[in-house]
Design an enzyme around this catalytic site. Structure first.
Site, PDB file in Angstrom:
ATOM      1  N   HIS A  33       0.842  -1.212   0.000  1.00  0.00           N
ATOM      2  CA  HIS A  33       0.000   0.000   0.000  1.00  0.00           C
ATOM      3  C   HIS A  33       0.872   1.255   0.000  1.00  0.00           C
ATOM      4  O   HIS A  33       0.573   2.235  -0.679  1.00  0.00           O
ATOM      5  CB  HIS A  33      -0.891   0.036   1.247  1.00  0.00           C
ATOM      6  N   GLU A 144      -1.272  -3.600  -8.857  1.00  0.00           N
ATOM      7  CA  GLU A 144      -1.364  -4.618  -9.910  1.00  0.00           C
ATOM      8  C   GLU A 144      -1.474  -6.021  -9.318  1.00  0.00           C
ATOM      9  O   GLU A 144      -1.789  -6.963 -10.027  1.00  0.00           O
ATOM     10  CB  GLU A 144      -0.132  -4.521 -10.820  1.00  0.00           C
ATOM     11  N   ASP A 146      -3.802  -7.112  -7.567  1.00  0.00           N
ATOM     12  CA  ASP A 146      -5.174  -7.513  -7.901  1.00  0.00           C
ATOM     13  C   ASP A 146      -5.409  -7.118  -9.359  1.00  0.00           C
ATOM     14  O   ASP A 146      -6.104  -6.129  -9.651  1.00  0.00           O
ATOM     15  CB  ASP A 146      -6.166  -6.827  -6.953  1.00  0.00           C
ATOM     16  N   SER A 182      -2.801  -8.173   2.782  1.00  0.00           N
ATOM     17  CA  SER A 182      -3.262  -8.036   4.179  1.00  0.00           C
ATOM     18  C   SER A 182      -3.659  -9.391   4.754  1.00  0.00           C
ATOM     19  O   SER A 182      -3.642  -9.583   5.971  1.00  0.00           O
ATOM     20  CB  SER A 182      -4.472  -7.103   4.242  1.00  0.00           C
TER      21      SER A 182
END
Ligand code: PAF
Length: 272
Positions: A33, A144, A146, A182
């Site tokens: 993130h 990227e 996901d 996560s």
């Protein structure tokens, strides 16, 4: 760093700051993130990170209630990263009583995660459209990692003429190659040790294809190897990068979802 919890505060901040670069997240932030925050900062615009665990994108039997949450830790990381604004809407503010509108996505949303998680991309597209409109962002950055989600959002923005640019941030990996996520914290020690084998199998399949092995054979071997290690392989496929249609042509994108215990790992790499 300014923390915004209601739409009036967000609108005032927008008016004061001008165009923004948005990093949409569901919190439980990690290096992946923070690399998206850095990519947003590279645009030169003030950066707003949203943290919202979006109930609309979880199915009835999925992990909404156990999705990791760490607001204080997330805020400390964003502050240290130099993020300018954080948007923390409540579920009630995002989805007021009586809401009746959502964004229906087809095309790249149809197979793979779309098939495994009915309604998932409707939920993602709906919340992202709302985040784009709420923040008025000029740019939004998506991981990227996901890949399918990234393509679904790009398609939606093009189809609806939404006035913002979508940027992709490269997948950030642990030293052993596991894509950061996560949900990795839910891997037990043995599962964690096995998890990088997914990326290794994908790299081996991409290398075999590049050396001339037919995609079907390279992928079948990778799937069998992963199954023998104990992965539940939901899919491992070569697809057209933008449409997500299965293909035998390269360059393509190798996408995979595989389960280890209760954790579903997603990964993708370029197959040139
Ligand atoms: O990738 C995510 O964390 C979520 O799907 C997103 C884009 C923040 C929408 O809820």
């Amino acid at each position: 760093m300014q923390i915004l919890r209601d739409l009036d505060a967000l609108r005032a901040a927008r008016a004061a700051r001008g165009p923004l670069a948005l990093v949409p997240t569901m919190g439980a932030l990690h290096e992946g993130h923070l690399s998206l925050v850095a990519a947003a900062q590279a645009t030169g615009l003030p950066v707003i990170t949203s943290i919202f665990v979006n109930p609309l994108q979880f199915g009835p039997n999925e992990d909404l209630s156990r999705y990791p949450r760490d607001e204080a830790g997330d805020l400390a990381k964003l502050d240290a990263a130099g993020c300018d604004l954080v948007w923390l809407p409540s579920v009630a503010a995002m989805y007021p009583e009586g809401r009746a509108t959502s964004i229906e996505v087809a095309g790249p949303a149809e197979g793979w995660e779309g098939a495994a998680r009915p309604g998932h991309f409707r939920g993602v597209a709906t919340v992202c459209a709302k985040l784009f409109l709420q923040t008025g962002a000029a740019v939004a950055v998506f991981g990227e990692k996901d890949w399918q989600q990234y393509q679904v959002i790009r398609r939606m923005v093009a189809d609806l003429d939404l006035p913002l640019r979508i940027l992709g941030g490269e997948t950030v990996r642990e030293a052993d190659g596991l894509a950061m996520s996560s949900r990795n914290r839910f891997l037990g020690p043995q599962e964690r040790a096995l998890a990088p084998r997914l990326h290794q199998a994908m790299q081996a399949a991409a290398a075999a294809m590049a050396a001339g092995t037919a995609p079907a054979a390279a992928l079948a071997e990778a799937r069998a190897g992963l199954a023998a290690l104990g992965f539940g392989v939901d899919y491992l496929a070569l697809v057209e990068p933008e449409t997500l249609r299965e293909t035998t042509a390269r360059p393509g994108r190798l996408i995979a979802a595989a389960r280890l215990g209760s954790v579903r790992l997603l990964d993708n790499i370029a197959a040139g």
